[in-house]
Structure formats: structure tokens, C-alpha cells
Motif scaffolding. Structure first.
Motif, PDB file in Angstrom:
ATOM      1  N   GLN A 113       1.072  -1.456  -0.020  1.00  0.00           N
ATOM      2  CA  GLN A 113       0.157  -0.194  -0.193  1.00  0.00           C
ATOM      3  C   GLN A 113       1.071   1.025  -0.090  1.00  0.00           C
ATOM      4  O   GLN A 113       0.223   2.466  -1.179  1.00  0.00           O
ATOM      5  CB  GLN A 113      -0.855  -0.112   1.186  1.00  0.00           C
ATOM      6  N   GLY A 114       2.549   1.272   0.538  1.00  0.00           N
ATOM      7  CA  GLY A 114       2.803   2.039   0.729  1.00  0.00           C
ATOM      8  C   GLY A 114       3.592   2.472  -0.495  1.00  0.00           C
ATOM      9  O   GLY A 114       3.511   3.498  -0.454  1.00  0.00           O
ATOM     10  N   LYS A 115       3.988   1.346  -1.300  1.00  0.00           N
ATOM     11  CA  LYS A 115       4.728   1.311  -2.195  1.00  0.00           C
ATOM     12  C   LYS A 115       3.622   2.686  -3.886  1.00  0.00           C
ATOM     13  O   LYS A 115       3.565   3.228  -4.631  1.00  0.00           O
ATOM     14  CB  LYS A 115       4.917   0.071  -3.193  1.00  0.00           C
ATOM     15  N   ALA A 116       2.040   1.783  -3.304  1.00  0.00           N
ATOM     16  CA  ALA A 116       0.992   2.796  -4.331  1.00  0.00           C
ATOM     17  C   ALA A 116       1.281   3.916  -4.232  1.00  0.00           C
ATOM     18  O   ALA A 116       0.920   5.328  -4.932  1.00  0.00           O
ATOM     19  CB  ALA A 116      -0.656   2.271  -3.911  1.00  0.00           C
ATOM     20  N   LEU A 117       1.558   3.715  -2.723  1.00  0.00           N
ATOM     21  CA  LEU A 117       0.546   5.722  -2.497  1.00  0.00           C
ATOM     22  C   LEU A 117       1.653   6.485  -2.537  1.00  0.00           C
ATOM     23  O   LEU A 117       2.037   7.949  -3.459  1.00  0.00           O
ATOM     24  CB  LEU A 117       1.228   5.903  -0.882  1.00  0.00           C
ATOM     25  N   ALA A 118       3.395   6.476  -2.851  1.00  0.00           N
ATOM     26  CA  ALA A 118       4.229   6.944  -3.393  1.00  0.00           C
ATOM     27  C   ALA A 118       4.782   7.237  -3.862  1.00  0.00           C
ATOM     28  O   ALA A 118       5.015   7.737  -4.795  1.00  0.00           O
ATOM     29  CB  ALA A 118       5.691   5.881  -3.053  1.00  0.00           C
ATOM     30  N   GLU A 119       3.652   6.196  -5.561  1.00  0.00           N
ATOM     31  CA  GLU A 119       3.216   5.968  -6.635  1.00  0.00           C
ATOM     32  C   GLU A 119       2.454   7.141  -7.176  1.00  0.00           C
ATOM     33  O   GLU A 119       2.565   7.911  -7.866  1.00  0.00           O
ATOM     34  CB  GLU A 119       3.026   5.136  -7.667  1.00  0.00           C
ATOM     35  N   SER A 120       0.762   7.433  -6.014  1.00  0.00           N
ATOM     36  CA  SER A 120      -0.086   8.153  -6.380  1.00  0.00           C
ATOM     37  C   SER A 120       0.717   9.451  -6.226  1.00  0.00           C
ATOM     38  O   SER A 120      -0.459  10.609  -6.988  1.00  0.00           O
ATOM     39  CB  SER A 120      -1.139   7.726  -5.929  1.00  0.00           C
ATOM     40  N   LYS A 121       1.040   9.586  -4.718  1.00  0.00           N
ATOM     41  CA  LYS A 121       1.195  10.671  -4.540  1.00  0.00           C
ATOM     42  C   LYS A 121       2.513  11.974  -4.917  1.00  0.00           C
ATOM     43  O   LYS A 121       3.280  12.817  -4.266  1.00  0.00           O
ATOM     44  CB  LYS A 121       1.747  11.336  -3.156  1.00  0.00           C
ATOM     45  N   ALA A 122       3.109  11.369  -5.852  1.00  0.00           N
ATOM     46  CA  ALA A 122       4.461  11.573  -7.167  1.00  0.00           C
ATOM     47  C   ALA A 122       5.713  12.211  -6.106  1.00  0.00           C
ATOM     48  O   ALA A 122       6.371  12.132  -5.889  1.00  0.00           O
ATOM     49  CB  ALA A 122       3.936  12.822  -7.112  1.00  0.00           C
ATOM     50  N   CYS A 123       6.075  10.934  -4.738  1.00  0.00           N
ATOM     51  CA  CYS A 123       6.844  10.924  -4.218  1.00  0.00           C
ATOM     52  C   CYS A 123       8.031  10.641  -4.652  1.00  0.00           C
ATOM     53  O   CYS A 123       9.673  10.700  -4.635  1.00  0.00           O
ATOM     54  CB  CYS A 123       6.813   9.670  -3.381  1.00  0.00           C
ATOM     55  N   VAL A 124       8.254   9.520  -5.957  1.00  0.00           N
ATOM     56  CA  VAL A 124       8.863   8.757  -6.585  1.00  0.00           C
ATOM     57  C   VAL A 124       9.884   9.343  -7.667  1.00  0.00           C
ATOM     58  O   VAL A 124      10.285   9.046  -8.282  1.00  0.00           O
ATOM     59  CB  VAL A 124       8.342   7.477  -7.802  1.00  0.00           C
ATOM     60  N   ALA A 125       9.478  10.680  -7.811  1.00  0.00           N
ATOM     61  CA  ALA A 125       9.456  12.269  -8.608  1.00  0.00           C
ATOM     62  C   ALA A 125      10.767  12.661  -8.203  1.00  0.00           C
ATOM     63  O   ALA A 125      11.723  12.855  -8.662  1.00  0.00           O
ATOM     64  CB  ALA A 125       8.350  13.178  -8.846  1.00  0.00           C
TER      65      ALA A 125
END
Length: 386
Positions: free
Chosen positions: A281-293
Motif C-alpha cells: 500500500q505504501g508503494k502505491a501511495l509513493a507512486e500516486s503522491k508523486a514521491c517517486v519523482a
């Protein structure tokens, strides 16, 4: 005389720089040859006037330079010269503007067989949406955006259920298939731009803008944001992969639909599996919240600290204080990222609204990439023995 020589040298240097410069347009990879032709016309017209005007000034400096015993004649106007200048400048302006009008007319005339692809821009990430089997994009609204629904698609609209979602920075397109890009921004001004395609358009919050093009060369092309959208603007990048029809359809079928993305998660076993589900769930959040940018998980540098080996690390702040990266530190930093600044990094992280459950999941995901000691031990184990 010195000024005349300087002007001649400037003209010659400018022409040499243009013809000998290694900086040229990237190779064209779309149907918009007209864009390059229009640019060429602009360069030719402006170059002719640049050379002509400067050489005329050189002529006047030499022809009418100061000489003993000679006085300049006062001539308030010259009707013949004025008429010639009006005609010449009018033709030049029409030559500059007319081609652009024809190109713009083609730019806003979308082919009937164009595939609609939605682009959603957010500091500092791209997302993409394709129509499903129904061939239509469902309704969307900024009010519906959430961690589970980052596109803001209306779940009550049947047309959106089969929409295909790409929740990362890589867009795939089919070669020789016209594409209409429908652009939305969730925060500030952005601009979706792939230089080899030549086409681009501003993304304005609260409205949908569009442009179209036909990719005609196979390859992988970098996406840039062409509007200064914040301190992370330079990191807002992505890729467009242009491939054959079979490869494109295979990739497209592997992407989740909106209905699949909104389906409740499968039940998990107790114990360790619950922790795995939280990390997922945290991984999905990191992608949806643009943390991975801004943050990587492989140790490579980016505009924000890498998450590899971050948990348990002692960070030094800009003011000289230190802090241990534990769960409290991470939660406080995510809640209020401007409260303190890590040394070596700019205070660029936006404030992101998250529920307590989402915050727990994101922290669990960051923790899953180990402590500094664990990272160092893994590196030592992977290093070749001597």
C-alpha cells in the motif's frame, strides 16, 4: 571606423555560429515537419533583415563619417524611402506570420481516427489514461482525486470503468497512429513536451487542453515539462515509447483498468503478510503522491534523499542540528516538510495531505528499504572477494 569593423565582425560571427554550431534540433519523430519548416522560414527572414540592417549601418558609418569642411544636410523625411520600407516590412511580416497560421489550422484539426490519451500533470509526475474497449474516457473531477483514485475518475460513470490507467512516468504509443493528447493539471501550470515530436501545449488547472501528433519513428523519447512548475521542475521527466502495433497492444493489455484499480484488495493472512500488504500500500501511495519523482529506492541521487538505507540514519539539518530518522521523524517530516531542511537538499517538498493509515503505509514502505547498517552489510556481501 571601429564601430563599423565591430558590426561586420558581429555579422560574420553570427553567421558562422549558426552554420557551424553543434546545437541543432533533435531528429524529427512525428508528422510535424511543418513546425521545422516554419522555424526555417523565421530564421531566414530574420537573418536577412539582421544582415541587411547591420551592413546598412556599416555603410552609413563609412559613407557619412565626419570629414573636415563637410556638414550634414538636414532632411526631415523621405517619402520614397518610407514607402519602400513599409512595403518591405509588410512582406516580411506576412512571410513570418502566414505559414504559422496554416500550421496552426492543421494543429487544431484532429484526425477522425486519432486515439485519445489523457495526460495528468502533478508536481512532479506524469500519469496517463487510455480509453478501454468502449473507446471513451470517463468523466473526471479534481474533487474525486484521492490516494486510491489519483486520476479523479467518477466511479458512477460507466464509461470510465474500463479506462486503462498508467500510474507512472512511461507512456506507450503505436507507430503511425494519430494521437490526441488531452491534458489536465492537478496543481499548477505544466507543459507536456517531447522535443522530437515538436508538438506541445500548456496544462492549465481547471481546464482540459489538447494537441495531436502522429509518431512515425520507433524509439524511446524523453518527456519534459516546458513550464516552470516549481523547484522540482527539472526533475519532472518521463518517457514515451513508440512501438509496433503488436507490442503496443501487448503492453496495453498488461495495464490495470479503473475497475480493477478500485476493486477492494484481496484478504491477506495474519502476521507477516499484513506487513507485506502495508508495504504494498505504501508503494502505491509513493507512486500516486508523486514521491517517486524526487526520491529513489536504489541509492542514486535525486532532488530528495534516497530511501535506501534512510531509516535509522542520522541526518544533519541546514541549521547544524541532527536527527535520527525514525517513525516519528518521517511522519513529522511528511506532515510538515518545511519545518526543517536536510543539509544538501533544497526545501522543495510540497505539503501532502495524508490520513493516518496512509502515513503508516508510506512509512512502512520507506522502512522496507533497510537501515544504513543493513544496506552496508548487503553491499559488503555483494562485493567480490579478493
Amino acid at each position: 571606423m571601429v564601430m563599423a569593423v565591430a558590426l561586420v565582425l558581429m555579422v560574420v560571427a553570427s553567421l558562422l555560429f549558426h552554420f557551424l554550431s553543434p546545437w541543432w534540433l533533435t531528429p524529427l519523430a512525428s508528422n510535424w515537419r511543418q513546425m521545422d519548416d516554419t522555424l526555417t522560414i523565421t530564421l531566414v527572414v530574420t537573418a536577412v533583415f539582421f544582415v541587411a540592417i547591420n551592413l546598412f549601418i556599416v555603410y552609413t558609418l563609412l559613407r557619412f563619417r565626419h570629414r573636415e569642411g563637410r556638414r550634414a544636410a538636414y532632411q526631415p523625411d523621405n517619402k520614397k524611402l518610407e514607402h519602400w520600407l513599409i512595403v518591405a516590412t509588410s512582406i516580411a511580416i506576412m512571410g513570418l506570420l502566414a505559414p504559422g497560421l496554416f500550421v496552426y489550422a492543421a494543429y487544431v484539426t484532429v484526425p477522425a481516427n486519432a486515439l485519445d490519451v489523457e495526460v495528468v500533470g502533478q508536481q512532479w509526475q506524469w500519469r496517463f489514461r487510455y480509453p478501454g474497449a468502449g473507446g471513451k474516457l470517463g468523466r473526471s473531477s479534481i474533487d474525486l482525486v484521492s490516494a486510491a483514485n489519483p486520476f479523479g475518475i467518477d466511479p458512477r460513470d460507466p464509461a470510465g470503468q474500463d479506462n486503462i490507467l498508467v500510474n507512472n512516468n512511461e507512456l506507450h504509443l503505436q507507430i503511425n497512429q494519430p494521437v490526441r493528447m488531452l491534458l489536465r493539471s492537478q496543481d499548477v501550470l505544466h507543459d507536456f513536451y517531447v522535443p522530437p515530436f515538436r508538438a506541445r501545449m500548456n496544462m492549465v488547472p481547471g481546464m482540459v487542453t489538447s494537441f495531436w501528433f502522429t509518431p512515425n519513428k520507433l524509439g524511446r523519447y524523453e518527456v519534459l515539462c516546458a513550464q516552470l512548475c516549481g523547484v522540482g521542475h527539472s526533475g519532472m521527466r518521463g518517457y514515451v515509447v513508440v512501438e509496433d502495433a503488436a507490442s503496443f497492444q501487448k503492453w496495453l493489455k498488461a495495464q490495470p483498468t479503473f475497475a480493477q484499480a478500485m476493486a477492494p484488495p484481496a484478504p491477506v493472512a495474519a502476521g507477516a503478510a499484513t506487513g507485506e500488504a502495508l508495504v504494498a500500500q505504501g508503494k502505491a501511495l509513493a507512486e500516486s503522491k508523486a514521491c517517486v519523482a524526487c526520491h529513489t529506492v536504489d541509492g542514486s541521487p535525486r532532488v530528495g534523499p534516497t530511501w535506501k538505507g534512510l531509516f535509522g540514519k542520522t541526518e544533519t539539518m541546514e541549521n547544524g542540528t541532527t536527527a535520527t530518522v525514525d517513525e516519528t521523524y518521517l511522519k513529522d517530516f511528511i506532515r510538515n516538510p518545511q519545518a526543517r531542511v536536510v543539509k544538501g537538499f533544497a526545501p522543495m517538498m510540497p505539503k501532502i495531505e495524508m490520513s493516518d493509515a496512509e502515513l503508516e503505509a508510506l512509512v512502512a514502505y520507506i522502512k522496507s528499504y533497510g537501515t544504513p547498517a543493513a544496506t552496508q552489510q548487503a553491499q559488503q556481501q555483494s562485493a567480490p572477494s579478493r
